[in-house]
Design an enzyme around this catalytic site. Sequence first.
Site: not given
Lengths: 225, 261
Positions: A22-24, A126
Amino acid sequence: MNSIDATIAEKGLMSSEMGSERTLYPYVTGTSVIGIKYKDGILMAADMGGSYGSTLRYKSVERLKPIGKHSLIGASGEISDFQEILRYLDELILYDNMWDDGNSLGPKEVHNYLTRVMYNRRNKFNPLWNSLVLGGVKNGQKYLGTVSMIGVHFEDNHIATGFGNHLARPILRKEWHENLSFEDGVKLLEKCMRVLLYRDRSAVNKLQVWCLFPFVTSAFYPLFS
Amino acid sequence: MFRNQYDTDVTTWSPAGRLFQVEYAMEAVKQGSAAIGLRSKTHAVLASVNKANSELSSHQKKIFKIDDHIGIAIAGLTADGRVLSRYLRSECINYSFTYESPLPVGRLVVQLADKAQVCTQRSWKRPYGVGLLVAGLDESGAHLYYNCPSGNYFEYQAFAIGSRSQAAKTYLERKFETFMDSSREELIKDALFAIKETLQGEKLTNSICTVAVVGVGEPFHVMDQKTVQEVIDSLEITEERADQGAAMQEDRSPETAPMDI
């Protein structure tokens, strides 16, 4: 810090067997976008910079794009996520055109579609790491709205994202009025972009300014030539 | 239409290139009680004849609201009609949720037609036995469509389906050119007159018909029975006046004849 992250991961709250995807954090980002309604339509401005952290790495990134016949989208935040959003919108507009029945998706519809997309991604932990500005004119009706990466959405007469919220909106609140002419609108946007260039470290001195209705045009205004 | 060896399966063609099961499904539509629809630039009206199994029972619901801007009238297997109206409502509400905007009528009827077509090309399915008159409002004005069990759809200025609909169609064919510019009230009157034609002698009252309207600034709704009775009464007054006028003209002609001599 790492041990805390590890325990959360072990509990399986935010990870799958394969590891979490997932986008961090965002990597290549665009800074503010400003949009205003003027007498005949919509004006939007954004600079053409893509920052890589604190480095002003890319200086010809187009962050404003036309969508369909009636709308304009501007994005700040992760540039790759913006490109993904453009792919979604491309498919949406394509299917809309394939109906070939005289109906077309207006800015209101596109804005709501994007809200659904952003909110659903946020629910899956995400997110698409963007703040979007969606403006357009359909059948003489002007529309200007914004969606954030967590799905917060609203419409207004003037919209700004990122640093624009703090630096540009006070100017817009004071100087925006219903019957801005095209020239006054551009001057107002230029004033806001100038302030942003002075005070926002991730601003660059090359702009995109788009106007919607009576015709869609694009102009590049370098602030310092 | 007679029984023959090619009509058992919907997936069997006849040598003449016909799908008999689909045609039989369209026969089912003709068995239902009449439903008519007409539209102007800004309004669309649906009207139906209410048939009840017996005096003791309530009558079949034939007009369904699909969304604020779309409604349908059905003729044929009511159960199939109910299922399809549930599908239509679902499509409308999903579109509204995603786009905050009403689903254009033209797109809804295409989706419905495609759904009906599937049933004409699967051996384990049967065609829907119901014809739908879809009336709705769009950015481009009011529309009336007819959806067939065959999967075909057509746009109409005015149309009638169900039993004895030919009488209504004859009336509508005479007057349809005026409909585009008609007012809302004239449309409703014409609708009720067309319903009257299908009754063939039976008295038209508000208990045997239902009328629904959709238009600019007016969400789809079924008209209440009191208003319908008022329009029916005004219809009869106009008819009486027309009859009286004809009678008066007959009186005059014997008067002129002696003077000629």
